[in-house]
Design an enzyme around this catalytic site. Structure first.
Site, PDB file in Angstrom:
ATOM      1  CD1 TRP A 100      -1.781  -1.922   1.542  1.00  0.00           C
ATOM      2  CD2 TRP A 100      -3.254  -0.802  -0.058  1.00  0.00           C
ATOM      3  NE1 TRP A 100      -3.667  -2.624   0.772  1.00  0.00           N
ATOM      4  CE2 TRP A 100      -3.809  -2.073   0.008  1.00  0.00           C
ATOM      5  CE3 TRP A 100      -3.024   0.018  -1.095  1.00  0.00           C
ATOM      6  CZ2 TRP A 100      -5.255  -2.348  -0.766  1.00  0.00           C
ATOM      7  CZ3 TRP A 100      -4.450   0.172  -2.656  1.00  0.00           C
ATOM      8  CH2 TRP A 100      -5.133  -1.425  -2.252  1.00  0.00           C
ATOM      9  CG  ASP A 164      -3.098   4.280   4.441  1.00  0.00           C
ATOM     10  OD1 ASP A 164      -4.167   3.840   4.812  1.00  0.00           O
ATOM     11  OD2 ASP A 164      -2.752   3.532   3.485  1.00  0.00           O
ATOM     12  CE  LYS A 188      -8.997  -2.430   3.520  1.00  0.00           C
ATOM     13  NZ  LYS A 188      -7.639  -1.867   3.330  1.00  0.00           N
TER      14      LYS A 188
HETATM   15  C1  LIG Z   1      -6.776  -1.335   1.947  1.00  0.00           C
HETATM   16  C2  LIG Z   1      -5.776  -0.173   2.195  1.00  0.00           C
HETATM   17  C3  LIG Z   1      -6.172   0.518   1.169  1.00  0.00           C
HETATM   18  C4  LIG Z   1      -7.535   1.080   0.047  1.00  0.00           C
HETATM   19  O1  LIG Z   1      -8.128   1.888   0.840  1.00  0.00           O
HETATM   20  P1  LIG Z   1      -9.066   1.694  -0.778  1.00  0.00           P
HETATM   21  O2  LIG Z   1     -10.414   2.417   0.970  1.00  0.00           O
HETATM   22  O3  LIG Z   1      -9.851   0.837  -1.515  1.00  0.00           O
HETATM   23  O4  LIG Z   1      -9.096   2.837  -1.498  1.00  0.00           O
HETATM   24  C5  LIG Z   1      -4.896   1.918   1.298  1.00  0.00           C
HETATM   25  N1  LIG Z   1      -3.614   2.003   2.552  1.00  0.00           N
HETATM   26  C6  LIG Z   1      -4.381   0.639   3.282  1.00  0.00           C
HETATM   27  C7  LIG Z   1      -2.957   0.064   3.554  1.00  0.00           C
HETATM   28  C8  LIG Z   1      -5.259   0.303   3.312  1.00  0.00           C
HETATM   29  O5  LIG Z   1      -5.516  -1.513   4.246  1.00  0.00           O
END
Ligand SMILES: *Cc1c(COP(=O)(O)O)cnc(C)c1O
Length: 351
Positions: A100, A164, A188
């Site tokens: 990511w 993030d 998540k």
């Molecule tokens: C799932 C995830 C993303 C992507 O998220 P979206 O909502 O699908 O854009 C980005 N960064 C991390 C760490 C993730 O777990």
């Protein structure tokens, strides 16, 4: 009993789902579905304000941070961040610890000079990253959802830090005042996909450049919007998130989640480490509490493992297509009984 170990969209508390089921038909006696009520109605606005206050309380977010509930997932933030914050003569700094963070780097590279200042598991183990003097910010990913690498040792620096936290937000306490911005997709640890949380320090928000951006891409548009809604938000997602925050508070908050999450992940790592049949190669200091990837000694057994686990009610344990093997996600709503069932199954499968 089904235990859903999906990495996202992920398991939600059953009590929240049951309540949402009713709200889909008649939300708290309004006579209308939560999906059909105006986002400008007093009822909805009250709910949204309560949601924000509960998140502020759960994460101990100081008053000098703005909380945004946005669209577009974490991926959209990966584009908005460089678009808003890289100024004239500046460079974006990124730390690459997995899948990511690499995706965020790619987005930044499309727009502005981007410098990857540290990478790999080493960057998670030692966060003394060499930042550029003209760095607009340093972006990192405290929990790599696919790679299973997690770290909470944030560097001390004058460079604004952006994290993030999509797959680790609300899983344990941390001091947000060390960071200038935190963001997370909801699917998540929070609620339905389609909603994104961004928490940004006011002083950092002021640095958002005033270059011409589409208005929906500018954080100031969202900050200045009436009721903090620049357009129609994903109302159902907001509602479910608001119920998840209430659930979290009732369960004892983030401190209690941390206790449970540590216990759950420890149980699984112990099972993996105690066997020659399963392996996780991430150094112990930066193993994720939320996403546990592991491999079978004999990958030709992978498909049978997944099929038999499914028959035993343990679903969505297949690893991401980019890494293979297994991956088990242990977000807040996963009860310890799910991990006990999984560990029992793993032992039965091995012997
Ligand atoms: C799932 C995830 C993303 C992507 O998220 P979206 O909502 O699908 O854009 C980005 N960064 C991390 C760490 C993730 O777990």
């Amino acid at each position: 009993m089904i235990y859903n170990f999906s990495a996202g969209p992920a398991v939600l508390p059953m009590s929240v789902l049951n309540k949402a089921q009713q709200a889909v038909v008649d939300w708290e006696g309004t006579g209308t579905s939560i999906m059909s009520i105006s986002h400008r109605s007093p009822e909805f606005i009250t709910m949204a304000e309560q949601m924000k206050a509960n998140l502020r309380d759960l994460m101990a977010i100081p008053d000098d941070y703005e909380i945004f509930f946005l669209h577009g997932g974490a991926s959209w933030q990966s584009a908005m961040i460089p678009a808003n914050f890289v100024g004239e003569g500046q460079v974006a700094n990124y730390v690459q610890t997995g899948y990511w963070s690499q995706k965020s780097i790619k987005e930044s590279e499309l727009l502005y000079p981007t410098h990857v200042i540290a990478s790999g598991v080493e960057a998670a183990l030692n966060t003394n990253w060499p930042m550029d003097d003209n760095a607009a910010y340093c972006h990192f990913t405290p929990n790599e959802t696919i790679d299973g690498v997690e770290f909470y040792d944030f560097p001390k620096t004058d460079v604004p830090l952006i994290a993030d936290m999509s797959s680790t937000i609300l899983s344990r306490p941390f001091d947000i005042s060390q960071l200038d911005m935190v963001y997370a997709g909801a699917q998540k640890n929070i609620g339905p996909s389609g909603m994104t949380i961004a928490i940004v320090k006011h002083a950092f928000l002021e640095k958002s450049s005033h270059r011409d951006l589409p208005s929906m891409m500018h954080y100031h548009t969202h900050r200045d919007a009436k009721d903090a809604m620049a357009n129609t938000p994903p109302t159902f997602a907001w509602y479910v998130a608001s119920e998840v925050f209430k659930w979290l508070k009732a369960e004892g908050g983030v401190r209690e989640m941390a206790k449970r999450n540590q216990a759950k992940s420890q149980m699984l790592y112990d099972a993996i480490d105690g066997s020659d049949f399963y392996a996780n190669t991430i150094p112990e200091q930066c193993r994720s509490w939320m996403n546990v990837p592991f491999q079978l000694a004999d990958p030709s057994q992978d498909e049978r493992f997944i099929a038999e686990a499914k028959a035993a009610g343990l679903i969505n344990i297949k690893g991401h297509r980019s890494v293979g093997g297994m991956r088990v996600s242990l977000y807040n709503a996963m009860p310890i009984e799910g991990v006990e069932a999984l560990v029992g199954f793993m032992s039965d499968f091995e012997f």
